[in-house]
Design an enzyme around this catalytic site. Structure first.
Site, PDB file in Angstrom:
ATOM      1  N   PRO A   5       0.782  -1.240   0.000  1.00 29.71           N
ATOM      2  CA  PRO A   5       0.000   0.000   0.000  1.00 29.71           C
ATOM      3  C   PRO A   5       0.816   1.293   0.000  1.00 29.71           C
ATOM      4  O   PRO A   5       0.507   2.208  -0.752  1.00 29.71           O
ATOM      5  CB  PRO A   5      -0.829  -0.100   1.287  1.00 29.71           C
TER       6      PRO A   5
ATOM      7  N   LYS B 241       5.616   8.581 -12.103  1.00 26.71           N
ATOM      8  CA  LYS B 241       4.214   8.251 -11.789  1.00 26.71           C
ATOM      9  C   LYS B 241       3.489   9.447 -11.148  1.00 26.71           C
ATOM     10  O   LYS B 241       2.378   9.798 -11.554  1.00 26.71           O
ATOM     11  CB  LYS B 241       4.198   7.035 -10.855  1.00 26.71           C
TER      12      LYS B 241
HETATM   13  P1  NAD Z   1      -4.451  -3.521  -1.799  1.00 26.35           P
HETATM   14  O1  NAD Z   1      -4.718  -2.842  -0.514  1.00 26.35           O
HETATM   15  O2  NAD Z   1      -5.554  -4.236  -2.502  1.00 26.35           O
HETATM   16  O3  NAD Z   1      -3.247  -4.592  -1.603  1.00 26.35           O
HETATM   17  C1  NAD Z   1      -2.172  -4.405  -0.754  1.00 26.35           C
HETATM   18  C2  NAD Z   1      -1.873  -5.758  -0.122  1.00 26.35           C
HETATM   19  O4  NAD Z   1      -0.687  -5.645   0.675  1.00 26.35           O
HETATM   20  C3  NAD Z   1      -2.983  -6.235   0.798  1.00 26.35           C
HETATM   21  O5  NAD Z   1      -3.425  -7.528   0.377  1.00 26.35           O
HETATM   22  C4  NAD Z   1      -2.336  -6.267   2.180  1.00 26.35           C
HETATM   23  O6  NAD Z   1      -2.794  -7.338   2.991  1.00 26.35           O
HETATM   24  C5  NAD Z   1      -0.876  -6.469   1.805  1.00 26.35           C
HETATM   25  N1  NAD Z   1       0.067  -6.070   2.848  1.00 26.35           N
HETATM   26  C6  NAD Z   1       0.068  -4.957   3.607  1.00 26.35           C
HETATM   27  N2  NAD Z   1       1.125  -4.969   4.449  1.00 26.35           N
HETATM   28  C7  NAD Z   1       1.792  -6.118   4.194  1.00 26.35           C
HETATM   29  C8  NAD Z   1       2.962  -6.711   4.740  1.00 26.35           C
HETATM   30  N3  NAD Z   1       3.644  -6.116   5.729  1.00 26.35           N
HETATM   31  N4  NAD Z   1       3.370  -7.897   4.242  1.00 26.35           N
HETATM   32  C9  NAD Z   1       2.671  -8.497   3.259  1.00 26.35           C
HETATM   33  N5  NAD Z   1       1.545  -7.995   2.712  1.00 26.35           N
HETATM   34  C10 NAD Z   1       1.129  -6.830   3.193  1.00 26.35           C
HETATM   35  O7  NAD Z   1      -3.806  -2.407  -2.748  1.00 26.35           O
HETATM   36  P2  NAD Z   1      -3.664  -2.470  -4.350  1.00 26.35           P
HETATM   37  O8  NAD Z   1      -4.841  -1.842  -4.974  1.00 26.35           O
HETATM   38  O9  NAD Z   1      -3.251  -3.841  -4.750  1.00 26.35           O
HETATM   39  O10 NAD Z   1      -2.442  -1.462  -4.553  1.00 26.35           O
HETATM   40  C11 NAD Z   1      -1.098  -1.839  -4.299  1.00 26.35           C
HETATM   41  C12 NAD Z   1      -0.193  -0.716  -4.743  1.00 26.35           C
HETATM   42  O11 NAD Z   1      -0.398  -0.461  -6.137  1.00 26.35           O
HETATM   43  C13 NAD Z   1      -0.454   0.612  -4.021  1.00 26.35           C
HETATM   44  O12 NAD Z   1       0.774   1.239  -3.771  1.00 26.35           O
HETATM   45  C14 NAD Z   1      -1.296   1.382  -5.017  1.00 26.35           C
HETATM   46  O13 NAD Z   1      -1.162   2.774  -4.883  1.00 26.35           O
HETATM   47  C15 NAD Z   1      -0.706   0.892  -6.330  1.00 26.35           C
HETATM   48  N6  NAD Z   1      -1.618   1.007  -7.484  1.00 26.35           N
HETATM   49  C16 NAD Z   1      -2.898   0.559  -7.385  1.00 26.35           C
HETATM   50  C17 NAD Z   1      -3.734   0.668  -8.492  1.00 26.35           C
HETATM   51  C18 NAD Z   1      -5.168   0.182  -8.437  1.00 26.35           C
HETATM   52  O14 NAD Z   1      -5.913   0.458  -9.370  1.00 26.35           O
HETATM   53  N7  NAD Z   1      -5.581  -0.556  -7.414  1.00 26.35           N
HETATM   54  C19 NAD Z   1      -3.250   1.227  -9.681  1.00 26.35           C
HETATM   55  C20 NAD Z   1      -1.928   1.643  -9.754  1.00 26.35           C
HETATM   56  C21 NAD Z   1      -1.120   1.521  -8.625  1.00 26.35           C
END
Ligand code: NAD
Length: 296
Positions: free
Chosen positions: A66, A171
């Site tokens: 995150p 980005k």
């Molecule tokens: P999400 O919250 O769905 O997934 C994050 C995952 O990380 C969760 O499953 C959580 O349990 C896990 N996590 C947190 N702390 C952890 C740890 N210490 N060890 C292991 N796992 C851990 O978020 P997302 O939508 O998958 O986004 C992830 C990244 O991608 C973010 O930085 C976001 O800004 C970026 N992003 C997301 C999108 C989108 O459309 N969702 C698009 C571009 C970029």
């Protein structure tokens, strides 16, 4: 076949990891969520019981977390990636995080003998599932060359943006521009309508004139001119306003540490903050037109 440790199997990470499995790589994953681990196993991956365990012995570590604090803990924490990965492993962080943390973690990785790149993405969950993400990569030429074949499995456009942290810089600069141009497009279509100009007419003119921009031609916030835009689907995301706000806040944080004036980026962050505070953060970011129109 490459052995890959994948840390962070959320909305983005899980489909990315699944694409690596489907391409024949041996993927060991870790997430705090048992459900996510089960989904990876069901797709043919292996579960680990900690981030360090996922990193142990693999050729490549990919993380999709995150925010900066999570990346810092996972890489630099006790029994974290730097402590557990084998010498020479390639480390790829695809999370969107602040530039300072990206550079600090990469420097620590380099000091410990690893090659690390930041490789944030655009393309959303749809792009992650389809393997069509855009990756913006910051790191050495060697790091980029080593990461490219892995990123090619998960993405379509892979850019080398320069040294460590520059992927994050690319980005947030792109998304700051997108946030600003979206609000500008909303204002133009609102004013046109108030003054009696139809959205389609303004679109036809501006799409071929100097006001042309992606927020209008591909994602018009006024319903009508672009049939596939969220404006024709009750502003369902798409790209949620809350995620736009995250990127705008990262841009403001970076503007502060770089002592760069970004007054429009600042205003865009304020307006998206207002939208989130009104409980509309899950709407598509083009839905800010409804707030500007006074609908909420
Ligand atoms: P999400 O919250 O769905 O997934 C994050 C995952 O990380 C969760 O499953 C959580 O349990 C896990 N996590 C947190 N702390 C952890 C740890 N210490 N060890 C292991 N796992 C851990 O978020 P997302 O939508 O998958 O986004 C992830 C990244 O991608 C973010 O930085 C976001 O800004 C970026 N992003 C997301 C999108 C989108 O459309 N969702 C698009 C571009 C970029």
């Amino acid at each position: 076949m490459t052995s890959i440790g994948f840390i962070g199997l959320g909305n983005m990470g899980l489909p990315m990891a699944k694409n690596l499995v489907a391409a024949g790589h041996a993927v060991t994953g870790f997430d705090l969520s048992q459900e996510a681990l089960a989904a990876l196993e069901a797709a043919g991956g292996t579960r680990a019981d900690s981030a360090g365990a996922a990193a142990r012995g693999v050729d490549v570590v990919v993380s999709m977390l995150p925010a900066g604090a999570h990346v810092e803990t996972v890489y630099l924490g006790e029994a974290g990636v730097l402590a557990e990965a084998k010498a020479g492993a390639l480390l790829i962080d695809s999370s969107t995080i602040d530039v300072d943390t990206a550079r600090r973690v990469a420097a620590a990785a380099e000091a410990a003998g690893f090659n690390m790149v930041d490789a944030p993405v655009s393309g959303g969950v749809g792009g992650a599932s389809a393997g069509t993400l855009t990756f913006m990569v910051g790191g050495s030429a060697d790091g980029f060359a080593a990461a490219k074949p892995i990123l090619d499995v998960m993405g379509q456009n892979i850019f080398h943006a320069g040294g460590n942290g520059n992927g994050q810089v690319a980005k947030i600069c792109n998304n700051m521009l997108l946030g600003i141009s979206m609000i500008g497009t909303c204002e133009a279509f609102m004013l046109g309508e108030k003054l009696g100009l139809e959205a389609q007419t303004l679109f036809d003119i501006s799409a071929t004139a100097s006001g042309q921009c992606w927020s209008m031609t591909s994602y018009c916030p006024a319903p009508g001119p672009v049939p596939t835009a969220p404006s024709n689907n009750q502003y369902q995301a798409g790209f949620a306003a809350a995620m736009m706000l995250k990127d705008l806040n990262l841009a403001q944080e970076a503007s502060g540490s770089a002592e760069c004036q970004t007054p429009m980026g600042k205003r865009a962050a304020e307006l998206y903050t207002e939208m989130a505070e009104k409980g509309q953060g899950e709407l598509d970011f083009s839905g800010i037109i409804k707030m500007l129109q006074g609908a909420f």
